[in-house]
Write an enzyme that holds these catalytic residues in place. Structure first.
Site, PDB file in Angstrom:
ATOM      1  CB  THR A  19      82.984   3.870  42.576  1.00 11.28           C
ATOM      2  OG1 THR A  19      83.602   3.250  43.703  1.00 11.28           O
ATOM      3  CG2 THR A  19      82.124   2.833  41.864  1.00 11.28           C
ATOM      4  CB  SER A  71      82.384   5.138  33.408  1.00 13.07           C
ATOM      5  OG  SER A  71      81.774   6.401  33.542  1.00 13.07           O
ATOM      6  CD  GLU A  98      81.661   7.089  45.218  1.00  9.90           C
ATOM      7  OE1 GLU A  98      81.895   6.608  44.107  1.00  9.90           O
ATOM      8  OE2 GLU A  98      80.737   7.895  45.416  1.00  9.90           O
TER       9      GLU A  98
END
Ligand code: 5RP
Length: 219
Positions: A28, A30, A103
């Site tokens: 996850t 940018s 994650e």
């Protein structure tokens, strides 16, 4: 080059770790968004992705990439994700995007964690970035006190709940010289869902974006 261009550079470089026809784990943030876009643009066909957040799931689906149920996957060859900090042994702080628990779960399915990050994320010792900790709400005050007892100033992340519906603490002022020990300690406190130290699920490889190109670190 801007920080975003460095993120895009390593997002593209991570395609090297994608095996056509196999499933992958997707993190996850940018940098991962650049990876997902590069994967879609590459034409590489994969069996699907196990996603670590609603945000990545939406982006994967937008590109027509199948999102797999983590419960139906026993093992992944590779998990590709960013980091907020990474140390010289591949231990990381993660959770700046509030996705640390999922994650960690997806990283745990994978043989290899490939970290993709711009060069600002490489640090000699973890801890300048506030350490995210996902918690059960009723434990918040006690966990703030526990953090203070080890020298950390914990503040709830305003207006943020994780995809699991829990609040987050951001803990400042810790110098994390022994990531394994601190991960185990904080992870054992009642009310902690997960701590954003990734020492057990540390990176095997880091692709670091620099103005000179991609630096590959193998741990
Ligand atoms: C999300 C994360 C991200 O990997 C981390 O915050 C890095 O994000 P970015 O790629 O946007 O710099 O741990 O929970």
């Amino acid at each position: 080059m801007t920080q975003d261009e460095l993120k895009a550079l390593v997002g593209r470089a991570a395609l090297e770790y994608v095996t056509p026809g196999a499933p992958i784990g997707v993190g996850t943030g940018s940098t991962v968004n650049h990876f997902i876009d590069a994967l879609a643009a590459s034409g590489l066909r994969i069996a699907g992705a196990v996603s670590s957040s609603e945000q990545s799931t939406a982006r994967l689906r937008h590109h027509g990439i199948a999102v797999l149920d983590p419960g139906a996957v026993e093992r992944l060859a590779v998990y590709i994700d960013g980091a907020d900090e990474i140390d010289p042994r591949g231990c990381m702080i993660k959770g700046g995007g509030a996705a640390l628990t999922r994650e960690k779960i997806v990283a745990d399915l994978a043989d290899r964690f490939v970290c993709i990050a711009d060069q600002s994320k490489a640090v000699p010792v973890l801890g300048a970035f506030a350490l995210p900790v996902e918690v059960i709400a009723m434990a918040l005050p006690q966990l703030v006190r526990r953090c203070a007892a080890i020298g950390g100033a914990a503040t709830p992340r305003a207006g943020v709940l994780t995809d699991n519906g829990h609040p987050l603490l951001d803990v400042r002022g810790l110098r994390i010289a022994d990531p394994e020990a601190l991960e185990a300690e904080i992870g054992g406190w009642p009310g902690v869902v997960s701590v954003g130290i990734f020492a057990r699920q540390r990176a095997a490889v880091c692709l670091l974006g620099t103005p000179e190109g991609v630096r590959k670190l193998v741990f």
